[in-house]
Write a protein that holds these residues in place. Sequence first.
Motif, PDB file in Angstrom:
ATOM      1  N   GLU A 227      48.167  38.565  46.459  1.00 40.60           N
ATOM      2  CA  GLU A 227      46.892  38.105  45.752  1.00 40.60           C
ATOM      3  C   GLU A 227      46.781  38.536  44.384  1.00 40.60           C
ATOM      4  N   ILE A 228      47.309  39.525  44.081  1.00 39.16           N
ATOM      5  CA  ILE A 228      47.325  40.390  42.772  1.00 39.16           C
ATOM      6  C   ILE A 228      47.941  39.251  41.595  1.00 39.16           C
ATOM      7  N   LYS A 229      47.392  38.688  41.336  1.00 35.07           N
ATOM      8  CA  LYS A 229      47.982  37.730  40.154  1.00 35.07           C
ATOM      9  C   LYS A 229      46.860  37.365  38.868  1.00 35.07           C
ATOM     10  N   ASP A 230      47.140  36.737  37.920  1.00 32.25           N
ATOM     11  CA  ASP A 230      46.305  36.351  37.041  1.00 32.25           C
ATOM     12  C   ASP A 230      45.210  35.259  37.450  1.00 32.25           C
ATOM     13  N   GLU A 231      45.489  34.559  38.648  1.00 27.21           N
ATOM     14  CA  GLU A 231      44.768  33.554  38.953  1.00 27.21           C
ATOM     15  C   GLU A 231      43.391  34.210  39.838  1.00 27.21           C
ATOM     16  N   ASN A 232      43.601  35.602  40.083  1.00 23.91           N
ATOM     17  CA  ASN A 232      42.559  36.225  40.676  1.00 23.91           C
ATOM     18  C   ASN A 232      42.230  37.409  39.906  1.00 23.91           C
ATOM     19  N   PRO A 233      41.608  37.093  38.744  1.00 25.03           N
ATOM     20  CA  PRO A 233      41.241  38.301  37.858  1.00 25.03           C
ATOM     21  C   PRO A 233      40.535  39.333  38.269  1.00 25.03           C
ATOM     22  N   HIS A 234      39.567  38.982  39.066  1.00 24.06           N
ATOM     23  CA  HIS A 234      38.516  40.080  39.450  1.00 24.06           C
ATOM     24  C   HIS A 234      38.992  40.878  40.591  1.00 24.06           C
ATOM     25  N   LEU A 235      40.275  40.245  41.448  1.00 26.28           N
ATOM     26  CA  LEU A 235      40.770  41.129  42.266  1.00 26.28           C
ATOM     27  C   LEU A 235      41.771  42.027  41.741  1.00 26.28           C
ATOM     28  N   LYS A 236      42.522  41.360  40.833  1.00 30.49           N
ATOM     29  CA  LYS A 236      43.332  42.098  40.066  1.00 30.49           C
ATOM     30  C   LYS A 236      42.693  43.329  39.272  1.00 30.49           C
ATOM     31  N   SER A 237      41.644  43.253  38.653  1.00 32.00           N
ATOM     32  CA  SER A 237      40.906  44.155  37.777  1.00 32.00           C
ATOM     33  C   SER A 237      40.728  45.270  39.074  1.00 32.00           C
ATOM     34  N   LEU A 238      39.935  44.895  40.086  1.00 35.93           N
ATOM     35  CA  LEU A 238      39.378  45.616  40.987  1.00 35.93           C
ATOM     36  C   LEU A 238      40.705  46.765  41.521  1.00 35.93           C
ATOM     37  N   TYR A 239      41.838  46.026  41.645  1.00 31.99           N
ATOM     38  CA  TYR A 239      43.021  46.637  42.176  1.00 31.99           C
ATOM     39  C   TYR A 239      43.592  47.845  41.191  1.00 31.99           C
ATOM     40  N   GLU A 240      43.803  47.460  40.155  1.00 34.80           N
ATOM     41  CA  GLU A 240      44.164  48.320  39.032  1.00 34.80           C
ATOM     42  C   GLU A 240      43.282  49.280  38.751  1.00 34.80           C
ATOM     43  N   GLY A 241      41.928  49.128  39.049  1.00 36.75           N
ATOM     44  CA  GLY A 241      41.023  50.413  38.824  1.00 36.75           C
ATOM     45  C   GLY A 241      41.014  51.319  39.865  1.00 36.75           C
ATOM     46  N   LEU A 242      41.246  50.642  41.194  1.00 31.46           N
ATOM     47  CA  LEU A 242      41.321  51.577  42.444  1.00 31.46           C
ATOM     48  C   LEU A 242      42.790  52.458  42.125  1.00 31.46           C
ATOM     49  N   VAL A 243      43.752  51.661  41.556  1.00 29.65           N
ATOM     50  CA  VAL A 243      44.977  52.662  41.358  1.00 29.65           C
ATOM     51  C   VAL A 243      44.915  53.678  40.323  1.00 29.65           C
ATOM     52  N   MET A 244      44.238  53.199  39.097  1.00 25.39           N
ATOM     53  CA  MET A 244      43.858  54.148  38.163  1.00 25.39           C
ATOM     54  C   MET A 244      43.181  55.605  38.742  1.00 25.39           C
ATOM     55  N   THR A 245      42.158  54.876  39.494  1.00 21.48           N
ATOM     56  CA  THR A 245      40.957  56.124  39.902  1.00 21.48           C
ATOM     57  C   THR A 245      42.047  57.259  41.054  1.00 21.48           C
ATOM     58  N   GLU A 246      42.799  56.589  41.707  1.00 17.96           N
ATOM     59  CA  GLU A 246      43.686  57.239  42.732  1.00 17.96           C
ATOM     60  C   GLU A 246      44.507  58.233  41.917  1.00 17.96           C
ATOM     61  N   VAL A 247      45.328  57.748  40.722  1.00 24.06           N
ATOM     62  CA  VAL A 247      46.300  58.526  40.205  1.00 24.06           C
ATOM     63  C   VAL A 247      45.536  59.562  39.418  1.00 24.06           C
ATOM     64  N   GLN A 248      44.252  59.256  38.671  1.00 23.86           N
ATOM     65  CA  GLN A 248      43.378  60.313  38.194  1.00 23.86           C
ATOM     66  C   GLN A 248      43.248  61.587  39.089  1.00 23.86           C
ATOM     67  N   ILE A 249      42.671  61.206  40.293  1.00 24.06           N
ATOM     68  CA  ILE A 249      42.216  62.022  41.423  1.00 24.06           C
ATOM     69  C   ILE A 249      43.439  63.072  41.606  1.00 24.06           C
TER      70      ILE A 249
END
Length: 222
Positions: free
Chosen positions: A134-156
């Motif tokens: 489901e992480i694709k350009d057709e679901n920009p909100h889900l994609k942005s949310l997922y990328e934000g979670l991944v970045m937060t996890e990497v930063q922590i």
Amino acid sequence: MAAVAQCVRGALRPRFPLLSVALRTSPRLLCAATQQKNTGQNLEEEQSQSQNEQKVEPSSAEKLLAEEKAKLEEQLKEVTDKYKRALADAENVRQRSQKLVEEAKLYGIQSFCKDLLEVADILEKATESVPKEEIKDENPHLKSLYEGLVMTEVQIQKVFKKHGLLRLNPVGAKFDPYEHEALFHAPVEGQEPGTIALVSKIGYKLHGRTLRPALVGVVKDA
């Protein structure tokens, strides 16, 4: 006295004729010489006796001084031993105090880190629960949310590493009771018994000390 004078004159006549004549004519001179000789001998004897007495007196004084010296040396030895022991005790206390201070600096954040581990677990579960298809350009909100979670996890995880907190994900490693907690044992084909086949919950170590053991499943004999 006359006999003594005669003997002396007889001994001196062959070698000193003039002296023997003088002694014959002056017997008083011989008596005076003899008396002077006796007086000199008596004086030497008195001096020798006085010297012997003086030698006896210092010997007892030296003995007392030697005993006093031995006592003082023993006291000095005891004081020196006590001083060295006191220095050693003070050094041990200083080293223990320094070690406690260093450990307080390293592990003072232990409770805080345990609380943050729960946040890291939630982030990990959140990223794993997102369907990858489901992480694709057709679901920009889900994609942005997922990328934000991944970045937060990497930063922590970077923050954890900066403060000495490291992950334990021991899949395929040997089971270690100091780092892992076995939830179950099960036979797994193709894997050696005693190894970890499944990690249910990631573990963490803080400066080499296990903060939270990893929850794992261990391979056993079939």
